[in-house]
Structure formats: structure tokens, C-alpha cells
Write an enzyme that holds these catalytic residues in place. Structure first.
Site, mmCIF file in Angstrom:
data_model
loop_
_atom_site.group_PDB
_atom_site.id
_atom_site.type_symbol
_atom_site.label_atom_id
_atom_site.label_comp_id
_atom_site.label_asym_id
_atom_site.label_seq_id
_atom_site.Cartn_x
_atom_site.Cartn_y
_atom_site.Cartn_z
ATOM 1 N N ALA A 260 1.648 1.385 9.246
ATOM 2 C CA ALA A 260 1.363 0.341 10.239
ATOM 3 C C ALA A 260 1.457 -1.065 9.627
ATOM 4 C CB ALA A 260 -0.038 0.563 10.806
ATOM 5 N N CYS A 379 3.097 -5.428 -1.695
ATOM 6 C CA CYS A 379 3.373 -6.862 -1.576
ATOM 7 C C CYS A 379 2.439 -7.586 -2.542
ATOM 8 C CB CYS A 379 3.235 -7.357 -0.138
ATOM 9 S SG CYS A 379 1.654 -7.029 0.614
HETATM 10 C C1 SAM Z 1 0.980 -2.909 3.318
HETATM 11 S S1 SAM Z 1 0.343 -2.253 4.763
HETATM 12 C C2 SAM Z 1 1.710 -1.344 5.373
HETATM 13 C C3 SAM Z 1 2.808 -2.176 6.009
HETATM 14 C C4 SAM Z 1 3.841 -1.312 6.686
HETATM 15 N N1 SAM Z 1 4.427 -0.333 5.800
HETATM 16 C C5 SAM Z 1 4.971 -2.132 7.295
HETATM 17 O O1 SAM Z 1 6.017 -2.266 6.695
HETATM 18 O O2 SAM Z 1 4.771 -2.639 8.409
HETATM 19 C C6 SAM Z 1 -0.678 -0.991 4.153
HETATM 20 C C7 SAM Z 1 -1.207 -0.015 5.197
HETATM 21 O O3 SAM Z 1 -1.880 1.032 4.519
HETATM 22 C C8 SAM Z 1 -2.867 1.543 5.382
HETATM 23 N N2 SAM Z 1 -3.758 2.370 4.571
HETATM 24 C C9 SAM Z 1 -4.722 1.985 3.709
HETATM 25 N N3 SAM Z 1 -5.293 3.054 3.136
HETATM 26 C C10 SAM Z 1 -4.671 4.149 3.634
HETATM 27 C C11 SAM Z 1 -4.814 5.552 3.425
HETATM 28 N N4 SAM Z 1 -5.716 6.023 2.579
HETATM 29 N N5 SAM Z 1 -4.021 6.381 4.117
HETATM 30 C C12 SAM Z 1 -3.104 5.894 5.001
HETATM 31 N N6 SAM Z 1 -2.933 4.576 5.237
HETATM 32 C C13 SAM Z 1 -3.701 3.730 4.552
HETATM 33 C C14 SAM Z 1 -3.463 0.283 5.985
HETATM 34 O O4 SAM Z 1 -4.126 0.573 7.203
HETATM 35 C C15 SAM Z 1 -2.224 -0.604 6.175
HETATM 36 O O5 SAM Z 1 -1.736 -0.476 7.487
#
Ligand code: SAM
Length: 440
Positions: A260, A379
Site C-alpha cells: 500500500a 526509501c
Molecule cells: C514504503 S510503504 C510501501 C509503499 C508501496 N510499496 C508503494 O509503492 O506504494 C511500506 C508499507 O509497509 C506496510 N507494512 C509495515 N509493516 C508491515 C508488515 N509487517 N507486513 C505488511 N506490511 C507492512 C505499511 O503499512 C506501508 O504501507
């Protein structure tokens, strides 16, 4: 005091800043709320510009203000301090005419129920202009004001990038480019450039990103030709490098493990045919945006809420050919787009995040088929969350091997490749491709 619908835009800015700076609120969320309460698009634009601007220049503006007022404002009058910081930003960085800034700020004081402060606001802003010539720009003795970052972060970035730290922080303070990703399922980048030209929007192709376009100025997405029809999305160039690095082949089973709001998920679906793609994220609210983007772009994937570090409840037991692990991180590479990060991150985060990143890596590794690839991306520009996490993961998993990344962007690191903020017109990003040894 809670901001009302009739609140003047400068008072609204002061509230946004107060909530972000003093209460740790997210800038994006505060601006969304302010936008909903501000019908006039010009006022919306003013609020956005002032809030971003003050946060980007927060430390130098605060120093400037401290030289203009005799004693600090009381804690309960912090909203007036925010109004003054935003006034200084308008005078010195936006070149809004003096009378407009002073008059409108005085009107904002009244709507904030702080009429006693109108003389102070008036005098301070006029004084700032009178003293403009005498104002001494911050020097390196006052590192926070000089680089517009908190001290601990300056030290951390400097330790990580001794030859580049100043450039990195200048880039993080500058306005970022407005970058688009053309949906190549619908049309080619050159065709979209023509559409932009027809709409009088100056733009150019972005190097290293076959689908990337940089617009000369930011515009609301509603002004982009064919946005609603899914011709194009807003995405930084560095984020557009993930899909090609993952090297997914048509028809493969792919897991986007931290998906997300779905920017990289959508790029994968736009560029590779017939992917069997699962988009996973721990945050169901953010996941809703993956579904919205898929609907707008006419793409399909399976969307699941779950913890990537603990696959048992959501994994169907079939191995993946490719895994994208776009890990939660300090976001130190995207400060120019999210300047509140500078205020919200603390040194402790750097102690906690690597363990979280490692737990997600370990949760996902058994789900990759032998011979498959995992792309680790952040990032972040800090090795603590990048090469160091990978070094430890490669030690723990003897069937994991970092593969060379042969590209013309960024710089090689121990295991992967790093782009520093501002390089190639991109955000700061780290990538590492890990291959899983095939069975003999
Ligand atoms: C850097 S953002 C991702 C951005 C996305 N890939 C994009 O390009 O739009 C990191 C994501 O990791 C999710 N996240 C954090 N811990 C997580 C976990 N244990 N399992 C799955 N998702 C996780 C967060 O909710 C966040 O949406």
C-alpha cells in the site's frame, strides 16, 4: 481551539502546523482535512504551499523568528508562533506582498481568538522586512538552521555519506519534481507527452525510467489529461525503478509484500502480462488505495491485509516466483516530499526499524521458490536499514545471494544500489536483488 469552516486560510495553516509540529500529526492527513474545509482552490493551494514551505525551512525560520521577538511565546500561544513562521515564509520564500501578508495574518489572529497578538504579529512581520538586509544567514555553527534538519539527523546522514551529506540535505529542503508514470497498457510515453503539450503542460521524459515524465510545475491530478481514465499516475522516478529490477516474467506468481498505497504494484501490473499478483499490507486503510488505483487503471490483483512477518494466516502454501519487499523504513530519502518526517523521526527509530525489516525478510524468505528473486527496497538513505539489514539476512540465510545490479543510475553499495535524494531528479532509494539458490 478547533478550526471552523469559515477560518481564514492563514489561520488554517497555523492549525495544520501546530498539529504537525507540536502534536506529531501527519502532514498529509492534516492537509486532507484542511482541504475538505476550504472550498476555494486558491486558498487550498496557499495552505499547502505554506505548510510544506514552513516544514521544509522550519529550523531556519525558527532561528529567524527568535531574532525578531524579544522572548519566546508561551506554550499556549504556540499557534501564534506558527502564524509568524508562515508569515516569514510568505515574505521571504514566496514573495507575497508585504501588506497582504501583514493584513491577512492580523485577520487570522482574530479568528484564532488571540486578538491580543495582532500588534505583535503586525510588528514582527514589519520588523522582519525592515531588517531584511541586516539579517545574517545561518552558518554552519548553527547546523540545524543551516541545513534545516534536526541535529541528530544531520550527524547520521553525514556519517553515512561523508562526501555527499550537504547535497543530500539541500535536496531534501528543495521542492521535488512532479513526476508521472505513464500506463503503457494504454499508451506510450511519447504519446502522453503530446497530450500534455496539447494541454499546455510543459513536460519532459525522465531518464532511466521508460514510463517516467517530469512536469515543469505541479498541477492537480484533475488537470492531467486522462487521469481518471487511467492513462497516468503520479509516482517518483526512483519508485519506478522497482518493477524492472524485480524482473517478473509473464504469468509468474508475484507477492508485493508491503504494497500500500500500491504505486509499485500498479507499475508491475502495467508492465508485465498475466501476473498472478498478490498485494499484501498490514494496514487495511492504506490497502483501500490499492483497490482504488487498480479500478482507475483497469488492472487486477489479489489484495490481502496481513503481516508479512507472519505469513501463516494469509499464505495459501504455494511458493512465489518473485517477492517485492518495499520495507517500512525511516523514509529519509523522501523528506522533500514529506518534510514532517524530519520532526517525527527520532534516533530510537533507527534502533527499532532494522529489527522490523529483518523480521519481515525472515517471514517472507521461505515463501520464495528456489531460483526465485526477492527485491528489497526502501526509501531510506541510511545503511542501517539497507546494506546492514541485508548483510545480516545473507548471513542468516545461506541460500540467499545478492545479485549484481547493472544499471546506469545511482551508486553501488556493499550488496545493492543507492540513489541519494535529488540524484537523477529522484527521491532517495535503496534496492537490493536477492536470488534464492536453486535445488541441485
Ligand atoms: C514504503 S510503504 C510501501 C509503499 C508501496 N510499496 C508503494 O509503492 O506504494 C511500506 C508499507 O509497509 C506496510 N507494512 C509495515 N509493516 C508491515 C508488515 N509487517 N507486513 C505488511 N506490511 C507492512 C505499511 O503499512 C506501508 O504501507
Amino acid at each position: 481551539m478547533k478550526a471552523q469552516e469559515s477560518t481564514p486560510p492563514r489561520a488554517r495553516v497555523a492549525h495544520v502546523l501546530l498539529n504537525v509540529i507540536n502534536d506529531g500529526a501527519s502532514l498529509d492527513r492534516e492537509l486532507d482535512a484542511a482541504r475538505r474545509l476550504t472550498p476555494d482552490p486558491r486558498n487550498q493551494a496557499l495552505i499547502q504551499e505554506c505548510a510544506y514551505g514552513v516544514l521544509r525551512h522550519y529550523y531556519s525560520l525558527r532561528r529567524h523568528l527568535s531574532q525578531l521577538i524579544e522572548r519566546p511565546l508561551r506554550k499556549r500561544d504556540a499557534v501564534i508562533e506558527m502564524l509568524l513562521l508562515s508569515g516569514l515564509y510568505q515574505l521571504f520564500e514566496m514573495q507575497v506582498p508585504e501588506h497582504a501578508v501583514v493584513d491577512a495574518s492580523a485577520a487570522a489572529v482574530r479568528s484564532l481568538d488571540k486578538s491580543w497578538a495582532s500588534g505583535l504579529v503586525n510588528a514582527t512581520l514589519r520588523n522582519a522586512l525592515r531588517q531584511r538586509e541586516r539579517f545574517v544567514p545561518p552558518t554552519t555553527d548553527d547546523a540545524e538552521a543551516c541545513w534545516n534538519h534536526p541535529r541528530w539527523l544531520i550527524d547520521t546522514i553525514r556519517a553515512a555519506w561523508p562526501d555527499d551529506w550537504q547535497r543530500v540535505m539541500q535536496a531534501a529542503t528543495a521542492r521535488p519534481p512532479f513526476t508521472l508514470r505513464v500506463n503503457r497498457r494504454q499508451l506510450a510515453r511519447d504519446e502522453y507527452l503530446v497530450r500534455l503539450q496539447d494541454a499546455d503542460l510543459a513536460a519532459r521524459a525522465l531518464a532511466h525510467c521508460p514510463d517516467g515524465i517530469v512536469l515543469e510545475s505541479a498541477v492537480p491530478v484533475s488537470s492531467l489529461p486522462g487521469f481518471d481514465a487511467g492513462l497516468v499516475s503520479v509516482q517518483d522516478g526512483a519508485a519506478q525503478l522497482a518493477a524492472p529490477l524485480l524482473d517478473a516474467q509473464p504469468g509468474q506468481r508475484v507477492l508485493d509484500a508491503c504494497a500500500a498505497p500500491g504505486g509499485k504494484t500498479m507499475h508491475l501490473l502495467e508492465t508485465v502480462d498475466a501476473l498472478e499478483l498478490t498485494a499484501l499490507d498490514i494496514d487495511p486503510v492504506r490497502l483501500a488505495r490499492v483497490n482504488q488505483s487498480a479500478a482507475r487503471l483497469g488492472l487486477q490483483c489479489r489484495v490481502i491485509a496481513g503481516d508479512a512477518a507472519l505469513p501463516a494466516p494469509w499464505w495459501d502454501g504455494t511458493l512465489y516466483d518473485r517477492i517485492l519487499l518495499d520495507a517500512p523504513c525511516s523514509a529519509t530519502g523522501v523528506i522533500r516530499r514529506h518534510p514532517d518526517i524530519k520532526l517525527h523521526r527520532a534516533p530510537d527509530d533507527l534502533a527499532l526499524l532494522p529489527a522490523r525489516q529483518a523480521a519481515i525478510f525472515d517471514g517472507l524468505w521461505p515463501l520464495l521458490r528456489p531460483g526465485g528473486k526477492l527485491l528489497y527496497a526502501t526509501c531510506s538513505i541510511l545503511p542501517q536499514e539497507n546494506d546492514d539489514v541485508l548483510s545480516a539476512a545473507l548471513q542468516r540465510h545461506r541460500d540467499a545471494l545478492a545479485a549484481p545490479i547493472n544499471v546506469a543510475w545511482g551508486r553501488p553499495t556493499r550488496h545493492g544500489r543507492q540513489i541519494l535524494s535529488g540524484e537523477h531528479d529522484m527521491d532517495g532509494f535503496y534496492f537490493c536483488v536477492i536470488e534464492k539458490a536453486a535445488h541441485d
